[in-house]
Design a protein around this motif. Structure first.
Motif, PDB file in Angstrom:
ATOM      1  N   ALA A  82       0.910  -1.881  -2.308  1.00 23.89           N
ATOM      2  CA  ALA A  82       0.055  -1.106  -1.401  1.00 23.89           C
ATOM      3  C   ALA A  82       0.858  -0.001  -0.729  1.00 23.89           C
ATOM      4  N   PHE A  83       2.051  -0.327  -0.267  1.00 26.74           N
ATOM      5  CA  PHE A  83       2.935   0.639   0.382  1.00 26.74           C
ATOM      6  C   PHE A  83       3.297   1.769  -0.579  1.00 26.74           C
ATOM      7  N   THR A  84       3.607   1.404  -1.813  1.00 24.31           N
ATOM      8  CA  THR A  84       4.000   2.393  -2.815  1.00 24.31           C
ATOM      9  C   THR A  84       2.851   3.328  -3.162  1.00 24.31           C
ATOM     10  N   ILE A  85       1.657   2.787  -3.253  1.00 23.33           N
ATOM     11  CA  ILE A  85       0.478   3.618  -3.540  1.00 23.33           C
ATOM     12  C   ILE A  85       0.300   4.667  -2.450  1.00 23.33           C
ATOM     13  N   VAL A  86       0.475   4.259  -1.199  1.00 21.94           N
ATOM     14  CA  VAL A  86       0.347   5.203  -0.087  1.00 21.94           C
ATOM     15  C   VAL A  86       1.448   6.262  -0.162  1.00 21.94           C
ATOM     16  N   GLY A  87       2.687   5.820  -0.421  1.00 15.20           N
ATOM     17  CA  GLY A  87       3.800   6.761  -0.535  1.00 15.20           C
ATOM     18  C   GLY A  87       3.554   7.801  -1.608  1.00 15.20           C
ATOM     19  N   TYR A  88       3.087   7.358  -2.762  1.00 15.34           N
ATOM     20  CA  TYR A  88       2.789   8.287  -3.852  1.00 15.34           C
ATOM     21  C   TYR A  88       1.664   9.240  -3.459  1.00 15.34           C
ATOM     22  N   HIS A  89       0.614   8.707  -2.836  1.00 15.55           N
ATOM     23  CA  HIS A  89      -0.531   9.522  -2.420  1.00 15.55           C
ATOM     24  C   HIS A  89      -0.111  10.603  -1.427  1.00 15.55           C
ATOM     25  N   LEU A  90       0.855  10.277  -0.555  1.00 18.71           N
ATOM     26  CA  LEU A  90       1.323  11.229   0.448  1.00 18.71           C
ATOM     27  C   LEU A  90       2.398  12.178  -0.098  1.00 18.71           C
ATOM     28  N   HIS A  91       2.725  12.033  -1.382  1.00 18.75           N
ATOM     29  CA  HIS A  91       3.738  12.870  -2.035  1.00 18.75           C
ATOM     30  C   HIS A  91       5.133  12.671  -1.431  1.00 18.75           C
ATOM     31  N   VAL A  92       5.381  11.457  -0.960  1.00 17.23           N
ATOM     32  CA  VAL A  92       6.726  11.091  -0.523  1.00 17.23           C
ATOM     33  C   VAL A  92       7.500  10.710  -1.777  1.00 17.23           C
ATOM     34  N   ASP A  93       8.727  11.170  -1.894  1.00 14.61           N
ATOM     35  CA  ASP A  93       9.465  10.911  -3.133  1.00 14.61           C
ATOM     36  C   ASP A  93       9.740   9.421  -3.321  1.00 14.61           C
ATOM     37  N   LYS A  94      10.013   9.057  -4.556  1.00 18.89           N
ATOM     38  CA  LYS A  94      10.162   7.653  -4.953  1.00 18.89           C
ATOM     39  C   LYS A  94      11.241   6.932  -4.154  1.00 18.89           C
ATOM     40  N   GLU A  95      12.409   7.536  -4.044  1.00 21.19           N
ATOM     41  CA  GLU A  95      13.526   6.881  -3.370  1.00 21.19           C
ATOM     42  C   GLU A  95      13.232   6.647  -1.888  1.00 21.19           C
ATOM     43  N   THR A  96      12.610   7.624  -1.236  1.00 20.19           N
ATOM     44  CA  THR A  96      12.274   7.467   0.181  1.00 20.19           C
ATOM     45  C   THR A  96      11.219   6.395   0.374  1.00 20.19           C
ATOM     46  N   THR A  97      10.253   6.338  -0.527  1.00 16.39           N
ATOM     47  CA  THR A  97       9.213   5.306  -0.450  1.00 16.39           C
ATOM     48  C   THR A  97       9.838   3.910  -0.522  1.00 16.39           C
ATOM     49  N   ILE A  98      10.757   3.719  -1.452  1.00 12.35           N
ATOM     50  CA  ILE A  98      11.430   2.422  -1.595  1.00 12.35           C
ATOM     51  C   ILE A  98      12.250   2.104  -0.356  1.00 12.35           C
ATOM     52  N   LEU A  99      13.013   3.083   0.119  1.00  5.06           N
ATOM     53  CA  LEU A  99      13.839   2.889   1.310  1.00  5.06           C
ATOM     54  C   LEU A  99      12.990   2.495   2.508  1.00  5.06           C
ATOM     55  N   TYR A 100      11.878   3.165   2.721  1.00  5.09           N
ATOM     56  CA  TYR A 100      11.005   2.860   3.853  1.00  5.09           C
ATOM     57  C   TYR A 100      10.409   1.455   3.727  1.00  5.09           C
ATOM     58  N   TYR A 101      10.050   1.069   2.495  1.00  6.57           N
ATOM     59  CA  TYR A 101       9.485  -0.279   2.328  1.00  6.57           C
ATOM     60  C   TYR A 101      10.525  -1.346   2.656  1.00  6.57           C
ATOM     61  N   LEU A 102      11.742  -1.175   2.147  1.00  7.23           N
ATOM     62  CA  LEU A 102      12.801  -2.136   2.446  1.00  7.23           C
ATOM     63  C   LEU A 102      13.058  -2.189   3.953  1.00  7.23           C
ATOM     64  N   TYR A 103      13.073  -1.013   4.577  1.00  7.96           N
ATOM     65  CA  TYR A 103      13.279  -0.946   6.026  1.00  7.96           C
ATOM     66  C   TYR A 103      12.184  -1.708   6.767  1.00  7.96           C
ATOM     67  N   SER A 104      10.942  -1.529   6.363  1.00  9.83           N
ATOM     68  CA  SER A 104       9.829  -2.202   7.042  1.00  9.83           C
ATOM     69  C   SER A 104       9.950  -3.716   6.941  1.00  9.83           C
ATOM     70  N   THR A 105      10.392  -4.196   5.790  1.00  9.53           N
ATOM     71  CA  THR A 105      10.543  -5.645   5.589  1.00  9.53           C
ATOM     72  C   THR A 105      11.684  -6.195   6.435  1.00  9.53           C
ATOM     73  N   ILE A 106      12.800  -5.491   6.454  1.00  6.58           N
ATOM     74  CA  ILE A 106      13.963  -5.944   7.213  1.00  6.58           C
ATOM     75  C   ILE A 106      13.677  -5.946   8.712  1.00  6.58           C
ATOM     76  N   THR A 107      13.031  -4.895   9.225  1.00  6.32           N
ATOM     77  CA  THR A 107      12.748  -4.841  10.661  1.00  6.32           C
ATOM     78  C   THR A 107      11.789  -5.960  11.074  1.00  6.32           C
ATOM     79  N   ALA A 108      10.832  -6.294  10.208  1.00  5.04           N
ATOM     80  CA  ALA A 108       9.913  -7.389  10.520  1.00  5.04           C
ATOM     81  C   ALA A 108      10.662  -8.714  10.594  1.00  5.04           C
ATOM     82  N   LEU A 109      11.590  -8.948   9.669  1.00  8.65           N
ATOM     83  CA  LEU A 109      12.370 -10.184   9.674  1.00  8.65           C
ATOM     84  C   LEU A 109      13.296 -10.257  10.886  1.00  8.65           C
TER      85      LEU A 109
END
Length: 228
Positions: free
Chosen positions: A136-163
């Motif tokens: 779901a996160f990746t679909i949004v990143g792609y839709h917003l034209h955020v580059d692949k690497e930044t999308t992955i980095l942001y997703y990992l960041y979101s998971t780590i901050t939640a933990l």
């Protein structure tokens, strides 16, 4: 003009209501067994979780899904949804990721009106897909034209901050200590993202057995504040 990556960063907020505050993904088992009990021991656990599970499951799936979206091959996205679910052996963690994924899809559909998101939710309702927050996160990143690497980095960041926020409650740690850990993990997140970018599809699902066992054992911990 506002950078579209800022819109994606909204999903990284630990207060974004996906239900992540209800899941420790095995951390609570380590706390109950006395293995994780302070900043240092939690940081060791978090580093292993990031590099030995998250990278090889959610992270790699995010990259592969982004590439599939570029190719307009949604069948590959739905296949990744299935793989993410069936390779997750711990029932509680598997159910938790599905709940979080469904919730993220529900919210992002309202925020962005993305046709693929609506299709994904429809597939879940018809029991053709399971739902996963990484996709779901990746679909949004792609839709917003955020580059692949930044999308992955942001997703990992979101998971780590939640933990980290869950560890602040469960160990417990102070809020300042939690922010120190997040700050210290910025370099680890960059390293993890670089690793995801270099992996091959065959590497998917290579996760630490110890982490998987802790997630399975969580069903039988004496006292629990998390669902997984």
């Amino acid at each position: 003009m506002i950078d579209r990556s800022l819109s994606l960063f909204q999903l990284c907020d630990s207060n974004f209501p996906t239900g992540s505050f209800s899941h420790s993904f095995g951390l609570e088992t380590y706390i109950q067994e006395g293995i994780v009990h302070d900043k240092e021991s939690f940081s060791r656990w978090l580093k292993v979780y990031l590099h030995e599970q998250l990278v090889y499951s959610d992270g790699l799936a995010s990259r592969l899904a982004y590439e599939a979206l570029v190719e307009d091959d949604l069948d590959k996205v739905w296949e990744l949804d299935r793989l993410l679910t069936v390779q997750n052996l711990a029932r509680e963690s598997r159910d938790g990721t599905q709940r979080m994924g469904d919730r993220m899809l529900n919210i992002t559909e309202e925020l962005y009106k993305i046709p693929v998101t609506s299709q994904y939710r429809r597939r879940i309702k018809e029991k053709q897909s399971f739902g996963h927050s990484a996709l779901a996160f990746t679909i949004v990143g792609y839709h917003l034209h955020v580059d692949k690497e930044t999308t992955i980095l942001y997703y990992l960041y979101s998971t780590i901050t939640a933990l980290v926020q869950n560890a602040v409650r469960a160990i417990p740690l102070g809020q300042t200590t939690g922010q120190q850990i997040i700050h210290e993990f910025q370099k680890e997140l960059v390293v993890a993202t670089d690793k995801v970018m270099q992996l091959k599809k065959i590497n998917f699902g290579i996760v630490s057995p110890g982490l998987e066992l802790s997630q399975m054992k969580h069903e039988r911990v004496n006292i629990r504040i998390f669902m997984s």
